[in-house]
Design an enzyme around this catalytic site. Structure first.
Site, PDB file in Angstrom:
ATOM      1  N   SER A  65       0.816  -1.210   0.000  1.00 28.69           N
ATOM      2  CA  SER A  65       0.000   0.000   0.000  1.00 28.69           C
ATOM      3  C   SER A  65       0.853   1.265   0.000  1.00 28.69           C
ATOM      4  CB  SER A  65      -0.897   0.031   1.229  1.00 28.69           C
ATOM      5  OG  SER A  65      -1.729  -1.097   1.263  1.00 28.69           O
TER       6      SER A  65
HETATM    7  N1  SAH Z   1      -0.007  -5.651   4.189  1.00 20.44           N
HETATM    8  C1  SAH Z   1       0.605  -5.855   2.893  1.00 20.44           C
HETATM    9  C2  SAH Z   1      -0.373  -5.564   1.773  1.00 20.44           C
HETATM   10  C3  SAH Z   1      -0.405  -6.710   0.830  1.00 20.44           C
HETATM   11  S1  SAH Z   1      -1.693  -6.723  -0.371  1.00 20.44           S
HETATM   12  C4  SAH Z   1       1.905  -5.079   2.771  1.00 20.44           C
HETATM   13  O1  SAH Z   1       2.230  -4.295   3.669  1.00 20.44           O
HETATM   14  O2  SAH Z   1       2.619  -5.268   1.799  1.00 20.44           O
HETATM   15  C5  SAH Z   1      -2.861  -7.823   0.385  1.00 20.44           C
HETATM   16  C6  SAH Z   1      -2.406  -9.218   0.651  1.00 20.44           C
HETATM   17  O3  SAH Z   1      -3.521  -9.938   1.176  1.00 20.44           O
HETATM   18  C7  SAH Z   1      -1.941 -10.005  -0.567  1.00 20.44           C
HETATM   19  O4  SAH Z   1      -0.628 -10.438  -0.349  1.00 20.44           O
HETATM   20  C8  SAH Z   1      -2.917 -11.177  -0.654  1.00 20.44           C
HETATM   21  O5  SAH Z   1      -2.321 -12.383  -1.086  1.00 20.44           O
HETATM   22  C9  SAH Z   1      -3.392 -11.284   0.781  1.00 20.44           C
HETATM   23  N2  SAH Z   1      -4.671 -11.967   1.005  1.00 20.44           N
HETATM   24  C10 SAH Z   1      -5.814 -11.869   0.293  1.00 20.44           C
HETATM   25  N3  SAH Z   1      -6.773 -12.630   0.837  1.00 20.44           N
HETATM   26  C11 SAH Z   1      -6.232 -13.224   1.930  1.00 20.44           C
HETATM   27  C12 SAH Z   1      -6.713 -14.138   2.919  1.00 20.44           C
HETATM   28  N4  SAH Z   1      -7.966 -14.604   2.906  1.00 20.44           N
HETATM   29  N5  SAH Z   1      -5.872 -14.536   3.893  1.00 20.44           N
HETATM   30  C13 SAH Z   1      -4.593 -14.088   3.941  1.00 20.44           C
HETATM   31  N6  SAH Z   1      -4.083 -13.230   3.034  1.00 20.44           N
HETATM   32  C14 SAH Z   1      -4.885 -12.806   2.039  1.00 20.44           C
END
Ligand code: SAH
Length: 217
Positions: A65
């Protein structure tokens, strides 16, 4: 004292130009944003863009993000230092790293193995030992470690997953983007004395939360 590196200068500029003018005022959040080396959480080829005012791709179709959104979500949890926090969607690991600097312990769940492997390497390199992680569908939460004082979901779902509301401590705060697959409301749910209040703090665009209590794909 050694002079600041170009990374330190970019990071300080990020705080002064992107966070403070937009209303990030929580001291702990600002301190963490000034501390965590965001450039280590993206590919080397993109490191020079790491402190820019935008999200960046991190592989597997996912994104880290924009710094402002990380700060806004962190600030919304109003952490004091003693809390145990659950994060859903480890991704690059950056948000978990920021949280880990201002609470006692972070539990983070990611569904894509390759991303978690990489994030764990960065946590180790930085000696951020109060982050515990696992591969799973985070929409079911982490029942064995519940309740959590704070829960932060960094992917957008159609609704707030019921297990997460159950696993939130009282008092506790949960932050999650809720909406369709293109635009979401960043919602803050507060549990106090058995009562639940939800309000919208911003409009955001996140990747999909995929799982039993999220989108099906
Ligand atoms: N917090 C992260 C943002 C990553 S984007 C950062 O700081 O980089 C969101 C992430 O959520 C992705 O990596 C995706 O694979 C994950 N995601 C989506 N659905 C999910 C679920 N049900 N359980 C765990 N992770 C999930």
């Amino acid at each position: 004292m050694s002079s600041p590196s170009p990374w330190d200068i970019n990071r300080e500029r990020m705080v002064e130009e992107q966070l403070i003018p937009r209303g990030i005022h929580d001291e702990a959040t600002l301190r963490a944003m000034r501390t965590v080396p965001r450039h280590l959480f993206v590919d080397d080829a993109m490191a020079s863009a790491a402190y820019g005012d935008h999200p960046l791709p991190i592989g597997s179709g996912q994104t880290i993000s924009q710094p402002y959104i990380v700060a806004l979500m962190t600030q919304a949890l109003a952490l004091k230092g003693h809390e145990r926090v659950l994060e859903i969607g480890t991704g690059s690991g950056y948000q978990a790293a920021v949280l880990s600097r201002i609470c006692r312990k972070v539990y983070t769940i990611e569904r894509i193995d390759a991303l978690l492997v990489r994030a764990r390497k960065v946590f180790d390199r930085l000696h951020y030992h109060n982050i515990i992680s696992r591969i799973d569908d985070g929409t079911a939460g982490w029942p064995d470690e519940a309740p959590f004082d704070g829960i932060l979901v960094t992917a957008g779902g159609p609704k707030i997953p019921e297990p997460l509301i159950e696993q939130l401590a009282d008092p506790g705060r949960l932050v999650i983007p809720v909406g369709d697959q293109f635009l979401q409301e960043l919602q803050l749910l507060e549990k106090t004395k058995g009562e639940i209040k939800v309000r919208t703090i911003e409009y955001v665009r996140f990747v999909n939360l995929i799982g039993t209590h999220g989108w099906s794909a």
